[in-house]
Design an enzyme around this catalytic site. Structure first.
Site, PDB file in Angstrom:
ATOM      1  N   GLU A 132       1.807  18.126  -0.124  1.00 34.15           N
ATOM      2  CA  GLU A 132       1.982  18.503  -1.523  1.00 34.15           C
ATOM      3  C   GLU A 132       2.876  17.519  -2.277  1.00 34.15           C
ATOM      4  OE1 GLU A 132       0.289  20.527  -3.103  1.00 34.15           O
ATOM      5  OE2 GLU A 132      -0.639  21.680  -1.506  1.00 34.15           O
ATOM      6  N   TRP A 151      -4.813  17.654   5.985  1.00 28.54           N
ATOM      7  CA  TRP A 151      -3.795  18.714   6.059  1.00 28.54           C
ATOM      8  C   TRP A 151      -4.419  20.095   5.988  1.00 28.54           C
ATOM      9  CZ3 TRP A 151      -3.988  14.721   2.559  1.00 28.54           C
ATOM     10  CH2 TRP A 151      -4.585  15.028   1.331  1.00 28.54           C
ATOM     11  N   CYS A 167     -14.642  20.721 -12.517  1.00 28.99           N
ATOM     12  CA  CYS A 167     -14.059  20.816 -13.859  1.00 28.99           C
ATOM     13  C   CYS A 167     -13.118  19.637 -14.074  1.00 28.99           C
ATOM     14  CB  CYS A 167     -13.320  22.141 -14.012  1.00 28.99           C
ATOM     15  SG  CYS A 167     -12.905  22.580 -15.719  1.00 28.99           S
ATOM     16  N   GLY A 197       4.607   4.876  -5.637  1.00 27.62           N
ATOM     17  CA  GLY A 197       5.227   5.196  -6.920  1.00 27.62           C
ATOM     18  C   GLY A 197       5.997   6.504  -6.925  1.00 27.62           C
ATOM     19  N   TYR A 198       6.677   6.745  -8.029  1.00 31.27           N
ATOM     20  CA  TYR A 198       7.543   7.922  -8.160  1.00 31.27           C
ATOM     21  C   TYR A 198       8.390   8.081  -6.907  1.00 31.27           C
ATOM     22  CZ  TYR A 198       5.508   9.492 -12.566  1.00 31.27           C
ATOM     23  OH  TYR A 198       5.120   9.597 -13.881  1.00 31.27           O
TER      24      TYR A 198
END
Length: 344
Positions: A33, A20, A188, A77-78
């Site tokens: 997103e 994307w 990170c 999922g979700y």
DNA sequence: AACCCGGGGCC
DNA sequence: GGCCCAGGGTT
């Protein structure tokens, strides 16, 4: 050189080549997103490619059925994301005249689009200067500045939002936002962050204190509820009964074999099924969700009585038809576990 | 503010 | 077993 410039420079040299990226079409960015909410990039890529192939435009998505979208979402999922995605596509067609909205305050009106996703779309596609705050950003900022308020507290969220929207100023929003998220995803990281190769390590407070693993601070811990599901797989002249899950629970609008939920692993076999002979009972299958642990058993039964009385919300389907329905992973897995359910 | 919503990868 | 993932909706 400040925080933002270092991140942008690092990003320009280290960003991943994702399907994307190199597009600023809000439909594609929105889709990516939503797919990536609470989902790792590696897990979402295949779904993204299948979605843009089947639904190349927001109109194509709006013209599909919710069931088609759920089916394509199967396994990720979700599932409210899929239902809301389909709903929001129709919002774009009906409320925005088919044109994807271009401003944060309009984009956030779409169902399933919250502050993070609206910020991502408006910045990446339209260079609106609004900071994204996702799990990556929380982690990078919390460590860089040693921010103590928990990220899941109201106070913490306010503070991170204020800081993030200060830091994005003077930078190109699309690049800055993706850069800080990419840094969180690749350098990170939650465990074993690669601080040696971090572009901002010389001014990272938690790195200088060697306290980076203490950040970000989280206050709540998730507790899991145990549930006991007994599915009955009834073969009726080589067709099978299934039911659609309705109501406010997991797997809404997806399909399953008729279910009896009990309060413990013990089941007093229901009188409703006293005329069915059970051929086989599966082992207990432990299926883990974020907030639930499901102990499932599958009862294999067969009845060829013509007047078998099925419940009103059951549908009788061929195996091939059944597998076309959107199914929770727990149900989908059964077809692989039990050869007698494999399609001939 | 608290709770609910999946599935997978990693330690 | 615990934590986290390019979060959002409902109550």
């Amino acid at each position: 050189m400040n925080f933002g410039f270092k991140i942008i420079n690092w990003y320009s040299e280290n960003k991943r080549d994702l399907p994307w990226r190199n597009s600023s079409d809000p439909y594609f960015i929105w889709l990516s997103e939503v797919l990536l909410q609470q989902t790792r990039v590696d897990q979402g890529i295949g779904y993204y490619l299948r979605f843009i192939n089947k639904f190349p435009t927001v109109l194509a998505l709006a013209n599909s059925s919710e069931e088609e979208v759920l089916k394509l979402w199967q396994g990720l999922g979700y599932y409210s994301r899929a239902r809301n995605l389909h709903f929001a596509a129709n919002q774009v067609i009906n409320e925005f005249n088919g044109e994807f909205p271009t401003q944060y305050k309009e984009i956030i009106k779409l169902k399933g689009v919250g502050e993070y996703t609206a910020a991502a779309i408006s910045s990446i596609c339209f260079e609106e200067s609004v900071a994204v705050i996702d799990g990556n950003v929380f982690r990078v900022l919390a460590r860089f500045l040693a921010i103590d308020p928990p990220i899941d507290s109201t106070l913490g969220k306010k503070e991170f939002k204020k800081i993030a929207n200060e830091l994005i100023k003077t930078h190109l929003p699309s690049v800055y936002n993706q850069g800080i998220m990419e840094l969180g995803a690749l350098v990170c990281t939650p465990k074993l962050p690669d601080c040696e190769n971090c572009p901002i390590n010389n001014s990272c407070i938690s790195f200088s204190q060697n306290s980076f693993l203490n950040y970000p601070v989280k206050s709540k811990k998730t507790k899991q509820r145990k549930r006991y599901f007994n599915f009955i797989i009834i073969n009726h002249f080589d067709k099978y009964y299934i039911q659609k899950r309705v109501g406010k629970d997991i797997w809404q609008n997806m399909y399953q074999f008729p279910l009896i939920e009990t309060n413990s692993e013990m089941i007093e076999w229901n009188k409703a099924f006293e005329n069915i002979s059970i051929d086989y009972i599966s082992e207990t299958i432990k299926h883990i969700l974020s907030h639930q642990i499901i102990y499932a058993k599958f009862w294999f039964a067969k009845t060829n009585t013509l007047d078998f009385k099925a419940a009103s919300n059951w549908e009788l389907l061929e195996l091939d038809e059944l597998k076309e329905k959107p199914l929770p992973k727990l149900i989908e897995n059964i077809f692989y576990e039990y050869p007698q359910l494999s399609t001939k």
